[in-house]
Design a protein around this motif. Structure first.
Motif, PDB file in Angstrom:
ATOM      1  N   THR A 115       0.965  -1.115   0.153  1.00  0.00           N
ATOM      2  CA  THR A 115      -0.074  -0.031  -0.065  1.00  0.00           C
ATOM      3  C   THR A 115       0.881   1.464   0.028  1.00  0.00           C
ATOM      4  OG1 THR A 115      -1.813  -1.341   1.295  1.00  0.00           O
ATOM      5  CG2 THR A 115      -2.045   1.121   1.012  1.00  0.00           C
TER       6      THR A 115
ATOM      7  N   TYR B 270       1.388   5.704  -0.221  1.00  0.00           N
ATOM      8  CA  TYR B 270       0.636   6.751   0.524  1.00  0.00           C
ATOM      9  C   TYR B 270       1.459   7.641  -0.221  1.00  0.00           C
ATOM     10  CZ  TYR B 270      -1.006   3.183   3.825  1.00  0.00           C
ATOM     11  OH  TYR B 270      -1.548   2.165   4.500  1.00  0.00           O
TER      12      TYR B 270
ATOM     13  N   ASP C 255      -3.074   9.704   1.230  1.00  0.00           N
ATOM     14  CA  ASP C 255      -4.191   8.980   0.335  1.00  0.00           C
ATOM     15  C   ASP C 255      -3.545   7.602  -0.255  1.00  0.00           C
ATOM     16  OD1 ASP C 255      -6.041  10.837   0.354  1.00  0.00           O
ATOM     17  OD2 ASP C 255      -5.233  11.845  -1.459  1.00  0.00           O
TER      18      ASP C 255
ATOM     19  N   MET D 278      -3.088   3.865  -2.190  1.00  0.00           N
ATOM     20  CA  MET D 278      -3.394   2.929  -3.358  1.00  0.00           C
ATOM     21  C   MET D 278      -2.533   1.672  -2.875  1.00  0.00           C
ATOM     22  SD  MET D 278      -1.961   3.472  -7.179  1.00  0.00           S
ATOM     23  CE  MET D 278      -2.901   5.132  -7.326  1.00  0.00           C
ATOM     24  N   THR D 279      -3.451   0.636  -3.068  1.00  0.00           N
ATOM     25  CA  THR D 279      -3.141  -0.893  -2.732  1.00  0.00           C
ATOM     26  C   THR D 279      -2.729  -1.503  -4.330  1.00  0.00           C
ATOM     27  OG1 THR D 279      -4.158  -0.730  -1.017  1.00  0.00           O
ATOM     28  CG2 THR D 279      -3.637  -2.985  -1.782  1.00  0.00           C
TER      29      THR D 279
ATOM     30  N   ILE E 178       3.080   0.531  -9.956  1.00  0.00           N
ATOM     31  CA  ILE E 178       2.870   2.135  -9.692  1.00  0.00           C
ATOM     32  C   ILE E 178       4.195   2.879 -10.223  1.00  0.00           C
ATOM     33  CG2 ILE E 178       3.877   2.060  -7.439  1.00  0.00           C
ATOM     34  CD1 ILE E 178       1.835   3.915  -6.301  1.00  0.00           C
TER      35      ILE E 178
END
Length: 150
Positions: free
Chosen positions: A66, A68, A73, A75-76, A83
């Motif tokens: 995950t 941040y 905020d 995003m997993t 990513i």
């Protein structure tokens, strides 16, 4: 264009599983690109930071991470997902799945001499620092590796 003669580099993603800590192994490198395999028994890169000169990407090979951003905020990212983090973006991440988190990290953009990784205060923040909650790697006692034949 570089005047240094370049040759293809063969590499493997095989790396020991861990019972504690994290590892960061550079498996191939040129003057403009670095390929690394990272393993986390738990935790992650826990201090919010940015790379001033390097665009980079993480691809989850096993486990779940995950990420941040500066606003916390989340995003997993699961297996076979990734990513992309453009230079200058503040982020942190942690392992949020079962078992080891195994990541492929590819970064481009040669940083200036030394480290280009900075914390939110603008000061250099090395990945292996106590401030970044570094825990030395302890390989699994069974000798298993990510990338071993099934």
């Amino acid at each position: 264009m570089s005047t240094v003669a370049q040759k293809p580099q063969h590499f493997t993603l095989r790396t020991p599983y861990l019972v504690e800590g994290r590892s960061n192994t550079t498996v191939a490198r040129t003057d403009q690109l670095a390929v690394r395999v990272k393993v986390y028994a738990k935790g992650g890169e826990n201090a919010l930071h940015a790379h001033q000169h390097e665009d980079h990407t993480f691809v989850v090979l096993e486990g779940q991470a995950t990420f941040y951003d500066a606003n916390d905020d989340a995003m997993t990212v699961g297996p076979y997902e990734g990513i992309l983090l453009p230079r200058g973006i503040y982020y942190r991440f942690e392992s949020t799945g079962e078992g080891n988190l195994v990541l492929l990290r590819v970064g481009t953009g040669k940083p200036p001499e030394g480290n280009d990784r900075v914390g939110t205060d603008g000061h250099l923040l090395t990945g292996d620092s106590a401030q970044n909650k570094k825990v030395p790697p302890v390989p699994a006692p069974d000798g298993l590796h990510f990338g071993d034949p099934a």
